[in-house]
Motif scaffolding. Structure first.
Motif, short mmCIF file in Angstrom:
data_model
loop_
_atom_site.label_atom_id
_atom_site.label_comp_id
_atom_site.label_asym_id
_atom_site.label_seq_id
_atom_site.Cartn_x
_atom_site.Cartn_y
_atom_site.Cartn_z
N GLN A 139 2.76 11.70 -0.42
CA GLN A 139 1.72 10.83 0.14
C GLN A 139 1.95 9.36 -0.22
O GLN A 139 1.65 8.46 0.57
CB GLN A 139 0.34 11.30 -0.33
CG GLN A 139 -0.09 12.60 0.33
CD GLN A 139 -1.57 12.62 0.64
OE1 GLN A 139 -2.37 12.67 -0.28
NE2 GLN A 139 -1.92 12.56 1.91
N GLN A 140 2.48 9.13 -1.39
CA GLN A 140 2.78 7.75 -1.77
C GLN A 140 3.82 7.14 -0.82
O GLN A 140 3.68 5.99 -0.38
CB GLN A 140 3.29 7.71 -3.21
CG GLN A 140 3.54 6.29 -3.73
CD GLN A 140 4.04 6.29 -5.16
OE1 GLN A 140 4.60 7.27 -5.63
NE2 GLN A 140 3.82 5.20 -5.86
N ARG A 143 2.30 6.49 2.71
CA ARG A 143 1.49 5.26 2.80
C ARG A 143 2.37 4.02 2.93
O ARG A 143 1.94 2.98 3.42
CB ARG A 143 0.58 5.14 1.57
CG ARG A 143 -0.64 6.06 1.63
CD ARG A 143 -1.64 5.72 0.54
NE ARG A 143 -1.15 6.03 -0.79
CZ ARG A 143 -1.31 7.20 -1.39
NH1 ARG A 143 -1.94 8.19 -0.76
NH2 ARG A 143 -0.85 7.40 -2.61
N LYS A 144 3.62 4.12 2.48
CA LYS A 144 4.58 3.01 2.62
C LYS A 144 5.30 3.05 3.96
O LYS A 144 6.14 2.18 4.24
CB LYS A 144 5.61 3.06 1.50
CG LYS A 144 5.03 2.85 0.11
CD LYS A 144 6.12 2.97 -0.95
CE LYS A 144 5.58 2.78 -2.35
NZ LYS A 144 6.65 2.93 -3.38
N GLY A 170 0.45 -1.07 7.99
CA GLY A 170 -0.07 -0.48 6.76
C GLY A 170 -1.38 0.26 6.95
O GLY A 170 -1.60 1.33 6.37
N GLY A 171 -2.28 -0.29 7.79
CA GLY A 171 -3.55 0.39 8.04
C GLY A 171 -3.35 1.73 8.70
O GLY A 171 -4.01 2.72 8.35
N CYS A 173 -0.70 3.61 8.45
CA CYS A 173 -0.09 4.53 7.47
C CYS A 173 -1.15 5.13 6.54
O CYS A 173 -1.04 6.29 6.14
CB CYS A 173 0.98 3.80 6.65
SG CYS A 173 2.49 3.48 7.57
N ASN A 174 -2.16 4.32 6.22
CA ASN A 174 -3.23 4.85 5.37
C ASN A 174 -3.98 5.98 6.07
O ASN A 174 -4.30 7.01 5.47
CB ASN A 174 -4.20 3.74 4.98
CG ASN A 174 -3.63 2.83 3.90
OD1 ASN A 174 -2.81 3.25 3.10
ND2 ASN A 174 -4.07 1.57 3.88
N SER A 177 -1.65 8.99 6.29
CA SER A 177 -1.57 9.67 5.01
C SER A 177 -2.81 10.52 4.75
O SER A 177 -2.72 11.64 4.23
CB SER A 177 -1.39 8.64 3.88
OG SER A 177 -1.47 9.24 2.61
N TYR A 178 -3.97 9.97 5.12
CA TYR A 178 -5.22 10.72 4.94
C TYR A 178 -5.21 11.98 5.81
O TYR A 178 -5.58 13.08 5.37
CB TYR A 178 -6.40 9.84 5.30
CG TYR A 178 -7.74 10.47 5.02
CD1 TYR A 178 -8.26 10.52 3.74
CD2 TYR A 178 -8.51 11.00 6.06
CE1 TYR A 178 -9.49 11.11 3.48
CE2 TYR A 178 -9.73 11.58 5.82
CZ TYR A 178 -10.22 11.63 4.52
OH TYR A 178 -11.43 12.21 4.28
N ASP A 356 -9.87 -2.67 9.94
CA ASP A 356 -10.22 -1.71 8.89
C ASP A 356 -11.38 -0.83 9.34
O ASP A 356 -11.45 0.35 8.98
CB ASP A 356 -10.61 -2.44 7.60
CG ASP A 356 -9.42 -3.13 6.95
OD1 ASP A 356 -8.28 -2.75 7.28
OD2 ASP A 356 -9.64 -4.04 6.13
N ARG A 363 -10.90 7.84 9.58
CA ARG A 363 -10.88 8.60 8.32
C ARG A 363 -12.14 9.46 8.19
O ARG A 363 -12.08 10.62 7.77
CB ARG A 363 -10.77 7.66 7.13
CG ARG A 363 -9.38 7.08 6.91
CD ARG A 363 -9.41 5.95 5.89
NE ARG A 363 -9.93 6.40 4.60
CZ ARG A 363 -9.17 6.80 3.58
NH1 ARG A 363 -7.86 6.82 3.71
NH2 ARG A 363 -9.71 7.18 2.45
#
Length: 744
Positions: A139-140, A143-144, A170-171, A173-174, A177-178, A356, A363
C-alpha cells in the motif's frame, strides 16, 4: 434449609436471570475464550508443521505469552472485532464486541455464543495467516503510484494504460490505495477463514458461518442495487467484495452487461484466493484494480460534476455548497450510461487536479460498501507476519496453496450461481457443541454467583449469631462485641499465592496422613477381621495356613469419640513477616489434613475490631465448604491490629459447639500477651478462667507460642502451652497434637 440446598436454589435462580451481556463479560466466559484460543493456536501450529511449514514451539509459546483478549459488549460501538500489537508493552491484543450486530442478529443464546466464537476464529486467523508487513509495503508503494510486487498483466490493456496515467496524480493514488485495501481485506478475510477452518477442522467452520450469517442474509442483489439507482462502480465493487469474502455473488434475476466483468473478477479471485503467498493475493488485487479502473474513473468524474453542480446551485441561492455529497440518486450509470458496461466515453479520460472533496466522497462510498460486506474491524496496529508464508526460506517445504483451489481440480470458493460451501453451513452452525459449552459456562457463572451470595448470607448469619452469643459464661463482660468477616469470593492473587505453596503444603499434609488414613478408613467403613485364633465364624480359606488362626469376626463401623478441630490464629500487627507466613502455611497444612481425613474443623484469624472492647474474627474455613475456596482464603492472613485473645477464644469455643464432634480441640497460635486478659473479681485471669471452663465442657485447649514473646503466652496458658521454637516444624507439631487426640 441446609446450605447446599440453598446454593442449588440460588443457582437455578441466577441461571434464569442471566443476560447475554453478563455471560459474555463474565470471568468464566473470559476463561473459556482464553482456553479456546490456546486450543485454536496450538491446533493451527500442529497443522502447520504437518503441512510442511517450519514453525517452532518457541514461536507458538511466544505468541501465547504475548496474547491478551478483551471481550466487551457495546451495541453502539461500530467495531465488531480487532487485533493489534502493543509494541510498548509487547502485547498482542484481540478485542471482541459481543454487542455487535454479528452476534445480536442470532435469535438464540447458543447462536450468539457461536457467532462470537466465529469472531474469535476470524481474528486468530488474521494473527496467524495475514502477512501485514507485505501488505503495508504494497500500500505504501501504491500511494506513490508504484505497483508492487510487480506490474499487473492487465496494465497493458487500454484501461490499464489509462490507470497508469491516472496514478501520476497523488490524490487519485490515495483513493486507489484505499480501494485496494478494502478489496484486499475481503480477499484476506475469505482466505484466513478457509485457512483457519483447514488448520483447525471441526466446529470452527460452523462458528465462522454463524458469524457471517447476518451479512449473507442481508446481502443486496444486483437487482436491488439497480433499483436503488446505484452506479455501476458501486454495484461491481459490492459483488466483488461479496465473492471475495463469502465465495458467492448475489445476482437476483440480473443478466445484463455487468455479468462478464463479474465473471472475470471471479476468475481472478479463484486464481489467487487460495494462494498462501501474500504476494500472489496482492497480485490478484492489482488485477482487480485494473478491471475496476474505468468504473472508478467514471465515478470520480460523476462525483466531480455533482459537486460542481451543487456548488453552482449554492452560489445561485447565496449559500456555500457542501464539500462532498457522497452518492445521490443519479441512476445506474456505467462508464457509458444505463448499465451497458461499455468501457468507452467519459470513463476513458485521465484524471487530473481532482479536488480533495471528490476523493473524500469516493473514499466514503468505498468504505460504506466495504462495511456492509465485512463489518467494521481494525488491524491498523498489526505488524505480524504469516506463519504459513511459503515464500519464506524456512517454509520452502510448505504447501503453497489451500485445498479447494482451481489447480487441484476441486470447485473454487463459490460460483456465480451463488452457492458457497462456507455460507451454506450457516443453517447447521447452531449445534450441540455450542449449546453444551454455553450451558457449562452458564452453570459456572450461576454457581459462582450463588456461592458468593451464599457466603454473604453465611457471613451475615455469623455476625447475627456473634451479636446474639453471650460470652458471659466464659467471664467476659456483656459489652464485648464480636464481628465476623469472610471473603465472599476468592481473588486471583489468593489462588496465585496458594499455587506457589501447594506442593509443599500437600506434601507435608500427605506425609502426616499416611499412618492414620487406613486406620480411620477401617474404623469408619467397618469390615471383617480375619486370621483370628478363636471366634464364631470359620474361614475355610485360612485353614491352609496351618497356624491355628482360622476364624474371623465382623467389625462394625465406628468413630467414637469423633474429634472436631478449631484453629485460631493471632493476626495482630506484631505477627507481620515470618510469623504470619509460618502461621498461614501451618493453617494450610491443617486445613488439607482435616479436609482429606474428613475431620470437622474451623479455621479463624482474629484481631481487634473497629470499636473499643471489640474483636474482629476472620473466617477462613467453615464446615460445609461451598466453593472449595477455603484453602485460598487462608492465604489472605495478614498482621494487623491488636490481640484480643480472650474474646476470640470465647467466641471460637461457642462456634465449635456446632461441629459434629464428641471431643473438640482448640489450638491457638499467638506471638504474645493477650490485650484483654483482665483480672476477674476472684483474682483469676480471664484466659485461665476460659481454659478451665472449656475443659469442663470437654474441650482440649493448647496454645502454640511463636516469636520472641513466647514466655507471655506460656504464663497466660500454663500447661496448655506448646513452645514453637522452629517455625518450620510448627505444622508437624500441631498435626501431632491433632493425631494424638483422634482416639481420646
Amino acid at each position: 434449609m441446609d446450605i447446599y440446598s440453598r446454593v442449588r436454589e440460588l443457582v437455578e435462580d441466577k441461571k434464569e436471570k442471566l443476560t447475554m451481556e453478563q455471560i459474555f463479560t463474565s470471568s468464566e466466559y473470559a476463561r473459556f475464550i482464553w482456553n479456546k484460543t490456546v486450543n485454536i493456536i496450538s491446533g493451527a501450529f500442529y497443522s502447520l508443521r504437518r503441512h510442511g511449514f517450519n514453525v517452532s514451539q518457541s514461536e507458538e509459546n511466544k505468541l501465547l505469552q504475548s496474547l491478551e483478549i478483551e471481550i466487551f459488549c457495546d451495541p453502539k460501538n461500530g467495531l465488531t472485532a480487532c487485533a493489534g500489537v502493543d509494541k510498548l508493552h509487547r502485547k498482542t491484543m484481540i478485542r471482541l464486541n459481543a454487542g455487535c450486530s454479528f452476534v445480536t442478529y442470532q435469535e438464540t443464546r447458543a447462536g450468539q455464543h457461536a457467532a462470537l466464537l466465529g469472531l474469535l476464529y476470524h481474528e486468530v486467523g488474521h494473527l496467524l495467516f495475514s502477512d501485514y508487513p507485505s501488505l503495508a509495503a504494497w500500500q505504501q508503494q501504491l500511494r506513490k503510484g508504484v505497483w508492487f510486487p510487480n506490474s499487473p498483466q492487465r496494465i497493458t490493456t487500454g484501461d490499464g494504460v489509462l490507470l497508469g496515467k491516472n496514478m501520476e496524480d497523488g490524490g487519485f493514488c490515495n483513493v486507489l490505495s484505499y480501494l485496494a485495501g478494502e478489496v484486499n481485506n475481503c480477499i484476506e478475510d475469505g482466505y484466513i477463514e478457509r485457512e483457519i477452518g483447514e488448520m483447525c477442522p471441526g466446529n470452527g467452520r460452523a462458528y465462522i458461518a454463524t458469524m457471517n450469517l447476518e451479512l449473507i442474509e442481508n446481502a443486496l442483489t444486483i437487482e436491488e442495487d439497480i433499483a436503488a439507482k446505484k452506479e455501476d462502480f458501486d454495484i461491481l465493487l459490492n459483488q466483488i467484495l461479496y465473492y471475495a469474502e463469502f465465495g458467492q455473488c448475489f445476482y437476483g434475476d440480473y443478466d445484463g452487461a455487468l455479468i462478464p466483468v463479474l465473471e472475470e473478477a471471479i476468475e481472478i479471485i479463484d486464481d489467487v484466493g487460495f494462494q498462501r503467498s501474500p504476494f500472489k493475493r496482492i497480485e490478484g488485487v492489482n488485477e482487480l484494480l485494473c478491471l475496476l479502473a474505468p468504473y472508478l474513473n467514471d465515478a470520480i468524474q460523476k462525483e466531480q460534476k455533482r459537486q460542481e453542480s451543487q456548488k453552482d446551485q449554492g452560489q445561485q441561492n447565496g449559500q456555500e455548497a457542501p464539500g462532498g455529497s457522497g452518492q445521490t440518486g443519479q441512476g445506474n450509470s456505467s462508464p457509458n450510461g444505463n448499465g451497458s458496461g461499455s468501457q468507452s466515453g467519459q470513463g476513458n479520460q485521465a484524471q487530473s487536479g481532482v479536488s480533495d472533496a471528490v476523493m473524500d466522497a469516493l473514499r466514503n462510498r468505498i468504505g460504506q460498501i466495504a462495511q456492509s460486506v465485512n463489518g467494521e474491524s481494525d488491524h491498523s496496529n498489526m505488524d505480524t507476519r504469516a506463519y504459513n508464508n511459503p515464500t519464506k526460506s524456512q517454509n520452502m517445504n510448505g504447501e503453497s496453496q489451500q485445498p479447494g483451489g482451481k489447480s487441484d481440480g476441486q470447485d473454487p470458493a463459490g460460483a456465480p450461481s451463488g452457492s458457497s460451501s462456507r455460507g451454506s453451513m450457516a443453517a447447521n452452525a447452531i449445534h450441540g457443541a455450542a449449546e453444551q459449552s454455553l450451558s457449562n459456562i452458564i452453570n459456572q457463572i450461576a454457581e459462582a454467583a450463588a456461592n458468593r451470595q451464599a457466603e454473604a448470607e453465611r457471613t451475615q448469619e455469623l455476625n447475627q449469631e456473634g451479636k446474639g452469643i453471650s460470652l458471659s459464661d466464659y467471664g467476659l463482660d456483656s459489652n464485648i462485641s464480636v464481628s465476623v468477616s469472610r471473603a465472599e469470593d476468592v481473588s486471583g492473587e489468593n489462588i496465585k499465592v496458594y499455587e506457589g505453596l501447594e506442593n509443599d503444603v500437600i506434601g507435608a499434609s500427605r506425609d502426616l496422613q499416611r499412618d492414620i488414613r487406613r486406620v480411620l478408613k477401617d474404623r469408619r467403613a467397618g469390615g471383617k477381621l480375619k486370621n483370628l485364633p478363636f471366634g464364631r465364624r470359620l474361614e475355610v480359606t485360612s485353614v491352609i495356613h496351618g497356624d491355628g488362626k482360622y476364624f474371623s469376626k465382623t467389625k462394625l463401623p465406628t468413630e467414637k469419640p469423633r474429634l472436631g478441630v478449631g484453629l485460631l490464629v493471632d493476626e495482630s500487627g506484631s505477627t507481620k513477616g515470618p510469623l504470619i507466613a509460618a502461621a498461614m502455611r501451618t493453617s494450610l497444612v491443617i486445613e488439607d489434613f482435616c479436609r482429606s481425613l474428613d475431620i470437622p474443623h474451623l479455621i479463624y484469624g482474629y484481631t481487634t475490631g473497629n470499636y473499643q472492647n471489640s474483636a474482629s474474627i476472620i473466617s477462613y474455613a467453615e464446615p460445609h465448604e461451598i466453593d472449595g475456596g477455603n484453602r485460598y482464603r487462608i492465604t489472605g492472613m495478614a498482621g494487623r491490629g491488636g490481640t484480643p485473645t480472650a474474646s476470640a477464644m470465647a467466641y471460637m469455643l461457642k462456634r465449635m459447639q456446632t461441629l459434629p464432634a464428641d471431643i473438640r480441640l482448640l489450638i491457638v497460635v499467638t506471638d504474645g500477651q493477650s490485650g484483654d486478659n483482665r483480672m476477674l473479681s476472684d483474682g483469676e485471669h480471664l484466659l485461665s478462667n476460659i481454659v478451665r471452663e472449656a475443659r469442663r465442657r470437654n474441650y482440649i485447649v493448647c496454645a502454640a507460642g511463636i516469636g520472641r514473646n513466647k514466655e507471655s503466652v506460656e504464663k497466660e496458658f500454663g500447661d496448655c502451652f506448646i513452645d514453637i521454637s522452629d517455625l518450620e516444624q510448627m505444622s508437624d507439631e500441631l498435626i501431632g497434637v491433632i493425631k494424638s487426640n483422634l482416639w481420646v
